[in-house]
Structure formats: C-alpha cells, structure tokens
Design a protein around this motif. Structure first.
Motif, PDB file in Angstrom:
ATOM      1  N   UNK A 198       4.550   1.202  -1.304  1.00  0.00           N
ATOM      2  CA  UNK A 198       3.084   1.360  -0.673  1.00  0.00           C
ATOM      3  C   UNK A 198       2.310   1.259  -2.388  1.00  0.00           C
ATOM      4  N   UNK A 199       2.056   3.063  -2.512  1.00  0.00           N
ATOM      5  CA  UNK A 199       1.464   3.495  -3.751  1.00  0.00           C
ATOM      6  C   UNK A 199       1.912   3.527  -5.150  1.00  0.00           C
ATOM      7  N   UNK A 200       2.913   2.843  -5.051  1.00  0.00           N
ATOM      8  CA  UNK A 200       3.949   3.097  -6.545  1.00  0.00           C
ATOM      9  C   UNK A 200       3.483   1.110  -6.620  1.00  0.00           C
ATOM     10  N   UNK A 201       3.207   0.336  -6.253  1.00  0.00           N
ATOM     11  CA  UNK A 201       2.472  -0.989  -6.621  1.00  0.00           C
ATOM     12  C   UNK A 201       1.265  -0.899  -6.607  1.00  0.00           C
ATOM     13  N   UNK A 202       0.056  -0.238  -5.419  1.00  0.00           N
ATOM     14  CA  UNK A 202      -1.029  -0.069  -6.040  1.00  0.00           C
ATOM     15  C   UNK A 202      -0.752   0.735  -7.755  1.00  0.00           C
ATOM     16  N   UNK A 203      -0.330   1.681  -7.744  1.00  0.00           N
ATOM     17  CA  UNK A 203       0.045   2.760  -9.275  1.00  0.00           C
ATOM     18  C   UNK A 203       0.028   1.496 -10.175  1.00  0.00           C
ATOM     19  N   UNK A 204       1.108   0.457 -10.491  1.00  0.00           N
ATOM     20  CA  UNK A 204       1.265  -0.110 -10.893  1.00  0.00           C
ATOM     21  C   UNK A 204      -0.223  -1.590 -11.064  1.00  0.00           C
ATOM     22  N   UNK A 205      -0.674  -1.533  -9.619  1.00  0.00           N
ATOM     23  CA  UNK A 205      -1.877  -2.580 -10.293  1.00  0.00           C
ATOM     24  C   UNK A 205      -2.427  -1.461 -11.318  1.00  0.00           C
ATOM     25  N   UNK A 206      -3.317  -0.652 -11.220  1.00  0.00           N
ATOM     26  CA  UNK A 206      -4.490  -0.313 -11.492  1.00  0.00           C
ATOM     27  C   UNK A 206      -3.886   0.327 -13.065  1.00  0.00           C
ATOM     28  N   UNK A 207      -2.395   0.213 -13.180  1.00  0.00           N
ATOM     29  CA  UNK A 207      -1.178   0.553 -14.761  1.00  0.00           C
ATOM     30  C   UNK A 207      -1.916  -1.056 -15.402  1.00  0.00           C
ATOM     31  N   UNK A 208      -2.269  -2.174 -14.538  1.00  0.00           N
ATOM     32  CA  UNK A 208      -2.081  -3.195 -14.733  1.00  0.00           C
ATOM     33  C   UNK A 208      -3.808  -3.528 -15.280  1.00  0.00           C
ATOM     34  N   UNK A 209      -4.299  -2.756 -15.235  1.00  0.00           N
ATOM     35  CA  UNK A 209      -5.800  -3.205 -15.015  1.00  0.00           C
ATOM     36  C   UNK A 209      -6.150  -3.890 -14.296  1.00  0.00           C
ATOM     37  N   UNK A 215      -1.474 -12.851   4.914  1.00  0.00           N
ATOM     38  CA  UNK A 215      -0.905 -12.379   3.680  1.00  0.00           C
ATOM     39  C   UNK A 215      -1.110 -13.151   2.651  1.00  0.00           C
ATOM     40  N   UNK A 216       0.627 -13.403   2.977  1.00  0.00           N
ATOM     41  CA  UNK A 216       1.668 -14.220   2.173  1.00  0.00           C
ATOM     42  C   UNK A 216       1.121 -14.042   0.984  1.00  0.00           C
ATOM     43  N   UNK A 217       1.183 -14.591  -0.551  1.00  0.00           N
ATOM     44  CA  UNK A 217       1.565 -13.522  -1.609  1.00  0.00           C
ATOM     45  C   UNK A 217       0.418 -13.001  -2.041  1.00  0.00           C
ATOM     46  N   UNK A 218      -0.410 -13.389  -1.042  1.00  0.00           N
ATOM     47  CA  UNK A 218      -2.013 -12.294  -1.860  1.00  0.00           C
ATOM     48  C   UNK A 218      -1.742 -10.937  -1.539  1.00  0.00           C
ATOM     49  N   UNK A 219      -0.766 -10.117  -1.298  1.00  0.00           N
ATOM     50  CA  UNK A 219       0.121  -8.763  -1.166  1.00  0.00           C
ATOM     51  C   UNK A 219       0.768  -8.430  -0.429  1.00  0.00           C
ATOM     52  N   UNK A 220       0.633  -7.076  -0.410  1.00  0.00           N
ATOM     53  CA  UNK A 220       1.670  -6.766  -0.302  1.00  0.00           C
ATOM     54  C   UNK A 220       1.888  -6.095   0.969  1.00  0.00           C
ATOM     55  N   UNK A 221       2.240  -5.493   2.602  1.00  0.00           N
ATOM     56  CA  UNK A 221       2.471  -5.063   4.374  1.00  0.00           C
ATOM     57  C   UNK A 221       2.825  -3.608   3.983  1.00  0.00           C
ATOM     58  N   UNK A 222       2.656  -2.870   4.484  1.00  0.00           N
ATOM     59  CA  UNK A 222       4.273  -1.779   4.419  1.00  0.00           C
ATOM     60  C   UNK A 222       2.953  -1.091   6.240  1.00  0.00           C
ATOM     61  N   UNK A 267       3.000   2.549   7.607  1.00  0.00           N
ATOM     62  CA  UNK A 267       2.003   4.373   7.352  1.00  0.00           C
ATOM     63  C   UNK A 267       3.228   4.762   8.602  1.00  0.00           C
ATOM     64  N   UNK A 268       3.218   4.601   9.524  1.00  0.00           N
ATOM     65  CA  UNK A 268       3.953   4.954  10.777  1.00  0.00           C
ATOM     66  C   UNK A 268       3.573   4.655  11.919  1.00  0.00           C
ATOM     67  N   UNK A 269       3.657   4.989  12.661  1.00  0.00           N
ATOM     68  CA  UNK A 269       3.621   4.659  14.347  1.00  0.00           C
ATOM     69  C   UNK A 269       3.117   3.774  14.606  1.00  0.00           C
ATOM     70  N   UNK A 270       1.408   3.338  14.978  1.00  0.00           N
ATOM     71  CA  UNK A 270       0.905   1.822  15.011  1.00  0.00           C
ATOM     72  C   UNK A 270      -0.080   0.684  13.938  1.00  0.00           C
ATOM     73  N   UNK A 271       0.495   2.671  12.734  1.00  0.00           N
ATOM     74  CA  UNK A 271      -0.645   1.984  11.578  1.00  0.00           C
ATOM     75  C   UNK A 271      -0.252   1.614  10.123  1.00  0.00           C
ATOM     76  N   UNK A 272      -0.517   0.299  10.333  1.00  0.00           N
ATOM     77  CA  UNK A 272      -0.047  -0.470   8.966  1.00  0.00           C
ATOM     78  C   UNK A 272      -1.104  -0.940   7.708  1.00  0.00           C
ATOM     79  N   UNK A 273      -0.626  -1.070   6.418  1.00  0.00           N
ATOM     80  CA  UNK A 273      -1.754  -0.814   5.594  1.00  0.00           C
ATOM     81  C   UNK A 273      -1.221  -1.733   3.942  1.00  0.00           C
ATOM     82  N   UNK A 274      -2.237  -2.420   3.454  1.00  0.00           N
ATOM     83  CA  UNK A 274      -2.137  -3.814   3.025  1.00  0.00           C
ATOM     84  C   UNK A 274      -2.702  -3.207   2.051  1.00  0.00           C
TER      85      UNK A 274
END
Ligand code: C2E
Ligand code: CA
Ligand code: CA
Length: 755
Positions: free
Chosen positions: A259-270, A312-319, A321-328
């Motif tokens: 998830x963090x890698x995808x975020x980094x990529x989005x940031x890097x892509x401006x 969310x479909x293809x508007x994003x990525x779901x991950x 984070x552990x336990x009962x916590x999700x992040x997108x």
C-alpha cells in the motif's frame, strides 16, 4: 536362561531341564525328568538323534544338522535345532550330555520378528519429534509417546487417562470434534490431516498438524491413532513471508508495505493532491470473536475485505493493516466532499447486514480519511489515522475526513518548528557531553557533544523530540552551528585535561543536510578560529546514510575537513549500508560501533560476530574503534578482549552538562595524570582499573553522599533511592530530579556499587 537346556545321561535320559525347555515342550518338569528324550521326538529324527548322542557320549561336540521335530504336549510338532556337548568327570570320562534346544519353528520366528518390529516402532515413537497418541473414539488418551514432553511439556504418565479435548484451543474444538466424528465413522485405516492449536504445559498455544487415523477395529491397536507435528515456527514463518510477499493470508488483500509503495508511486507520479488514504476500523469484531468464535471473526474479515474491494472498484487499492483495520488508497479525488462520499459508500458497504451461518450480523465501523498533498506517503497515512482517532472520539460521527495539511499531527509539527526557531533565538539549546574513555583503564580520551533543549514548559528535551523537525525544516543547520561552537569551546578548554597520550577529541554529530548542503567546512573553520580550539581536538560524526544521500559531495566535504586536521567518525556503524566499497572511499579516522550490537554482547552470538568483524575491519583499515552504549562490565571486558580501544556509555557516565563534565574530567586527570600513567597504556590489566575506572564521581555534597550510602546499605532499589532523594527535596548537581540512572551513576562513581 531364556534358552531351552537339558542335561541327559549318556543314554539319553532327561536328568534336568530348565524352565525354557518346559515352555518349549509344553510339559511340566516332572513329566520330563527320568524319561528318554527320544520319547519326545518324531521318527525319523529319533534314529539320527540316537546316533548323535552316541557320538557325544564318545567325547565329540555335536550339532544335529537337520532341524529336529519335538513333540509338543499339545500334540503339535515344534521344529528345533539341537546342540549336544559332552560333560566329563575328573577322570575325563563322559558322564552326562548337555543339550541346548533352539526353537526354530515358523511361529517362533514370527514371534521374534514381531518383538523386533515392536522394539523398532517403540524406538521410532520415542525418538521421533512427532508426538504419537492413542485415543479412544471420544479422545480419551490411552498412550502418549515421549516426545509429548519435549514438544508440549507434558509427561506421558500425566497424559494417560486425560481428556484430549481439554488441550484443544476453544476456537478449534468445534471443528476438530466434527473431524473426529467423521473419522470414527470412516472405514478403518483412513486418515485425516488438519491444523489446530494445542495448549502447551506453559499455557501457550502451539500450532500443530494432526494426522488422525482410525484404527479402532484393528485388534492390534483398537484406538484412534494421532500424530502431532509442531508447526508453530512454520506458521510464524508463513506470516512473515505473507508480509514480505505483500498479501494478507486471510483476506488476500495487500498488506501495509505494498500500500505504501503504491502511495509512493502516486506521489512520484505527481498525483499527491488527488490521492487520499481512507482507514476503516471495525468496531464490533471483538464481539463477534467472543460470541461466535474466531473462525466466524475470520469469515467476517474476508467478507468485509470483499465488500470494500467491490465498492472501491478500480478507483483504488484496499489493504489490511492488521487486526480489524483496513486502509485504502483512493485516487482521482477532486476535493474533500468527494472523498467524504467515497467514505460514506465504504461505510455503507461494511454496515450492510451480513449473513453468517444463518445468523444476521450488523457490523459498525469508524472511518478516517485524509486527502493529499502531504509530505510523503507516511504522513498521508498518519493524517488518515489521526482523522480516525478523531472519529473515534464520537465528536464527528463515524467518519472524519480532512486535508492532510490541516491534520493535528501536521499542526503539531508546524508548532514545534516555530517553537524551535524561537528556542534558538532564546538560547534554549544546550549541549551536554558524554565521556569517551579508554576501555582498558577508563581514562577519558574525548567526549561526544549531544544537544538538549531546555524547554521553559516541557523541561529538558532529548534530541529524539526535535532533531527530526529540525532536519525537515532546515533549522538543523542553525542547531548544528550552535552545537559546533559549544563543542569547540569545550575542546579548547579540555584539550589538556584528558588522560590519554593522543589528542582529546570532542565529537559533534553532523546531519545529512549539514554535510551535503555546503557551508559546513566554513562553519568549522569559523568555530575553530572563534574559540581557539585546535582542529586535532575536533571530531565530526556522520552516519553512513548521511554520506549516501549524496556520496560525491559528502566525500569531498569530509576530505576538506580531514585536510584541516579534523577527525571523522562513522556513527552507528553496522546499522546502515556498511558497504566496504564506500567505506574505503570515505576519508574517516574512526568507526563507532552502534549500541544495538554492544547491547547484545554476551547475549547473542550474532552481535558478538558483528562486533568482532567491525573491530577487525577497523584494524585492517587502520581506523580507531569506539563502542557506543557500553552499560556493563561484561560488555566492556568483551570489547576490550576483542581489541576495541575506546568506549562510551552509562558504565562510565551519561551525558553531563559542561560544568559537571569539567569537574568530572578534572578529577580524573588529577587522579592519574596523563604523564604518570603513560606506561600502563592499553596493556594495563583489567584488575588495575577498578576504582580509577569508576572515577571521582559527581561533585555532590558530603551529606547527600552519606544519605545515598545509607540508603544503599538498606538494599533499596535504585528507583526507591531516587524517590527517597526527591522527596527529601534533593536535586542532582545538574539541578534535576533524581532518577534510577543518576543514582546508579552516583553509586558507581562513589565506589558504593559495581557497574
Ligand atoms: P548518537 O549519535 O548515536 O548518540 C548516542 C546516544 O546514545 C545519545 O542519546 C546518548 O545519550 C545515548 N547513550 C549513551 N550511552 C548510552 C548507553 O550506555 N546506553 C544507552 N541505551 N544509550 C546511551 P541522545 O543524546 O538522546 O542522542 C540521540 C541521537 O540524537 C544521537 O545518537 C544523534 O544521532 C542525535 N543527536 C544528538 N545531538 C545531536 C546534534 O547536535 N546534531 C545532530 N545532527 N544530531 C544529534
Ligand atoms: Ca553520535
Ligand atoms: Ca551513535
């Protein structure tokens, strides 16, 4: 003897028989004695036996070549091999015959084979690391192999008769019972293999793989056969691999790392300004776990994961984070109100009633979200999490959506930077000095300058609380110059006081920005000139990562500093790249072994191996070695033995303010004096250091020292002593409250306690 034997007259009459022969023939002893042995034999063996006995009576030892058939009391014949020996009297005449009769019938060999096999199996079962159990159909234990002790901590005897279900994890019982019921009804010999958790004698749960075989109808076994293999390590390895592979084993979602890698990529892509992070936290999963079991909880997580993904479909990525916590990660978000709508849709999806084994469950969740831009991916996630924390307070309803830069953490950071700027002007930054000593005898050879913030409201702050903010804001340059000047002033003052032949070094930490943004060479030259310090008394500490941030500039800068005569140390060595190729290019004089490795000395072989190779590396490159974070005499001794020259750590002293350090140093120098002790040098025996290693101690008033000595004599703990001193209204020489550490330091320096 277990071997059948008989004593015969030379004529072949049975004079004595042993119990084994009675067993073999099936006759009691009295029925055998006095009767010719041939009565028990079958024709045509009788003739052969008679001839054989005649030869033995004449003095030969004789073995009947063919197996002889003996007539058993039951009427059956037993195949035997008979050996005959003559027994002579004093004159050499044969008086009796001795017969050894071996049962070689098929039955006997089968029995022997069986015994052998059983012994083999026993040996296998007792030496196997698998636990073998025999149980009744309802899991009462009949037998447990020895491995039960090494694997689960139970002795076999205490297991026999126990209820097997008592050892199964409550969440696994139901499923395992169903498997057992099916296995008991299944045809004999069929096996099932499954995983479950079993309680260890120490109370912990172990993952095991159970192979269950129905042998209830096998007359030789008559039990359910259970083989248990401890797979706890494999399970944890699997979890690690899943994390590395970036997928969550249960839900198949991405983990935090991708998830963090995808975020980094989005940031890097401006795309930072249109990228958001949404964190979803289930509120009632614990309730589901408690009332319906963990498996139900797992099913819920899988379902929620699927719903979040669909929504969310293809508007994003779901991950997960552990336990009962999700992040997108949500992309293409125009503004906060758009993000709010995405969050509402995700929340609806989670809170839609859920069918589980015919039960209807209503889940609830809280949602926190942050829309970029943010400093980096970590900051965006942190913003979303702090928005979630706000949502959890209930002030905003179940959702809270923010723009990253308006989050509380970012605000805190901004305030911190503002405050630090003010502190610089108000001269609130102070520099403390931690002694660096010769490991062999504790003589001071230098000091490390460590910055502190004497905050008007918050007290004395350690660098961990503000160096990060100083680096981000660029204030580190000003902070660094301030520390550099203080350090040079100290170096000018203490240069003559060290107890060491070489130069006394005051070391200053340089951050990456100072090293690569230029200006540091001029700053050093200026500080030296202003304070009158010699370059030889200054050392600069850089981390590998600071150098690596711009290798060429860093190497050039360090080169210039070296040419001025300033020493350069690689700080925290071993934690960074530790690349030899680069190390050779770095113009350095000293390696500082990171305290995390020193902490492991005497505890883990890995750390000892790392420290050994760092020391050897330093030696081969002609570099000085300083071990950081030395806290115990054991660590000091190991380091000295390994050939490390210098050390720094609480064993000698924490960082002290300049005045206290000066007193400490003066006491040391007065005690030994550099010239007087020169001859001992590194070679002085460890025993010689003792009191000198402990030093003259902090300058405290005699009444206080007496009070501490009295407290120490009662055997009070360090914390208790510190509390007692503080309640007396006492303060340390630096004007602070006493802590366990400062008490320890005082005791050691007074020689009241060892290291
Ligand atoms: P560092 O360079 O590795 O400094 C050593 C740290 O270890 C210091 O923490 C010191 O108090 C602590 N320490 C010393 N002996 C022992 C011990 O026996 N056991 C343990 N557990 N710790 C020990 P401090 O003062 O909190 O400094 C933390 C870090 O902050 C330093 O790590 C350094 O990276 C940075 N720092 C400190 N002063 C400055 C500065 O003036 N400029 C820059 N750029 N960074 C600084
Ligand atoms: Ca350092
Ligand atoms: Ca360090």
């Amino acid at each position: 003897s277990g071997v059948a034997q008989a004593t015969l007259s030379p004529e072949g009459v049975l004079l004595e028989v042993n119990a084994a022969l009675c067993r073999l023939s099936g006759y009691p002893r009295r029925d055998l004695l006095g009767r010719p042995v041939t009565e028990f034999m079958v024709e045509p063996d009788v003739a052969l036996a008679t001839r054989g006995m005649g030869r033995v009576a004449a003095g030969e030892t004789f073995q009947l070549r063919r197996p002889q058939l003996l007539r058993h009391a039951d009427g059956v014949t037993v195949e035997t091999r008979v050996s005959l020996f003559p027994v002579r009297d004093a004159d050499g005449a044969v008086r009796r015959l001795e017969a050894v009769v071996e049962d070689v019938s098929e039955a006997a060999s089968a029995r022997r084979e069986l015994q052998l096999t059983e012994a083999r199996w026993r040996s296998l079962a007792s030496h196997s690391s698998d636990v073998a159990l025999l149980c009744t159909a309802d899991a009462q234990l009949l037998f447990a192999s020895e491995a039960a002790l090494s694997v689960f901590g139970y002795r076999c005897e205490e297991l026999v008769g126990a209820d097997g279900w008592a050892f199964v994890h409550p969440d696994d019982v139901e499923e395992v019972r169903a498997i057992w019921a099916a296995a008991a009804a299944a045809p004999a010999g069929t096996s099932q293999c499954f995983e479950l958790r079993v309680r260890h004698a120490d109370g912990s749960w172990r993952w095991v793989e159970e192979t269950l075989t129905n042998q209830l109808d096998d007359p030789a076994v008559g039990a359910m056969v259970v083989n248990l293999l401890d797979i706890s390590e494999r399970k944890s390895a699997e979890a690690v691999l899943e994390e590395l592979a970036g997928t969550d084993g249960l839900t198949g979602l991405a983990t935090r790392a991708p998830l963090m890698a995808s975020l980094d990529a989005a940031f890097a892509a401006g795309l930072a300004a249109t990228t958001a992070v949404v964190v979803v936290d289930l509120t009632r999963l614990k309730l589901v776990n408690d009332t319906h079991g963990h498996r139900a909880g797992d099913d819920v997580l899988v379902e929620v994961a699927a719903r979040l993904g669909r929504t969310l479909g293809d508007q994003g990525i779901v991950a997960r984070l552990g336990g009962d916590r999700f992040a997108a990660l949500v992309g293409g978000v125009g503004d906060v109100s758009e993000l709010f709508e995405v969050c509402a849709a995700l929340l609806d999806a989670v809170e839609d009633p859920l069918q589980l084994d015919g039960l209807e469950l209503l889940l609830t969740a809280t949602v926190g979200a942050a829309l970029g831009p943010a400093a980096d991916s970590g900051a965006l996630l942190a913003s979303a999490e702090s928005a979630l924390a706000t949502a959890k307070t209930g002030e905003t309803g179940p959702m809270h959506v923010v723009r990253a830069e308006t989050t509380s953490t970012a605000l805190c950071r901004a305030r911190l930077i503002e405050d630090l700027r003010r502190a610089l002007a108000a001269d609130e930054l102070v520099v403390h000095f931690q002694p660096v000593v010769q490991l062999s005898d504790g003589r001071p050879v230098g000091a490390e300058a460590l910055v502190r913030w004497q905050h008007p409201d918050k007290g004395l702050l350690s660098p961990g609380a503000f160096i990060g903010a100083a680096e981000d804001s660029g204030l580190i340059i000003d902070v660094g110059h301030h520390v550099l000047r203080q350090a040079c002033r100290a170096a000018a003052r203490w240069a003559q006081l060290g107890g060491h032949r070489g130069a006394f070094h005051v070391a200053v930490n340089l951050s990456a920005k100072q090293l690569t943004r230029g200006g540091v060479v001029d700053a050093v030259r200026q500080a030296l000139a202003d304070t009158g310090a010699e370059p030889a008394n200054l050392m600069l500490e850089v981390t590998e990562s600071a150098v690596m941030s711009d290798v060429d500039v860093a190497v050039r800068t360090l080169q210039e500093l070296r040419e001025m005569g300033v020493a350069v140390a690689v700080d925290d060595f071993g934690t960074g790249y530790s690349s030899l190729t680069y190390l050779k290019r770095f113009p350095v004089t000293t390696l500082k072994i990171d305290r995390s490795f020193v902490a492991g000395l005497g505890k883990t072989d890995d750390d000892a191996a790392i420290v050994t190779s760092v020391i050897n590396l330093a030696r081969s490159m002609g570099l000085e070695c300083i071990a950081e974070g030395v806290e115990t005499e054991e660590q000091r001794l190991i380091l000295q033995t390994l050939g490390c020259g210098r050390g720094q750590g609480f064993l000698w002293s924490p960082a002290l303010d300049a005045a206290t350090f000066h007193t400490w140093l003066g006491g040391r120098a007065a005690q030994g004096g550099p010239a007087a002790d020169e001859e001992h040098g590194v070679a002085s025996a460890p025993g010689q250091r003792t009191r000198r290693g402990a030093g003259p101690g902090l300058p405290v008033d005699p009444a206080l020292a007496q009070r501490v000595a009295d407290l120490s004599a009662t055997g009070a703990s360090l914390a208790t002593m510190a509390a007692a001193l503080n309640s007396d209204g006492q303060r340390t020489p630096e004007g602070r409250r006493w802590s366990a550490r400062s008490v320890a330091q005082l005791l050691v320096s007074r020689g009241l306690r060892g290291s």
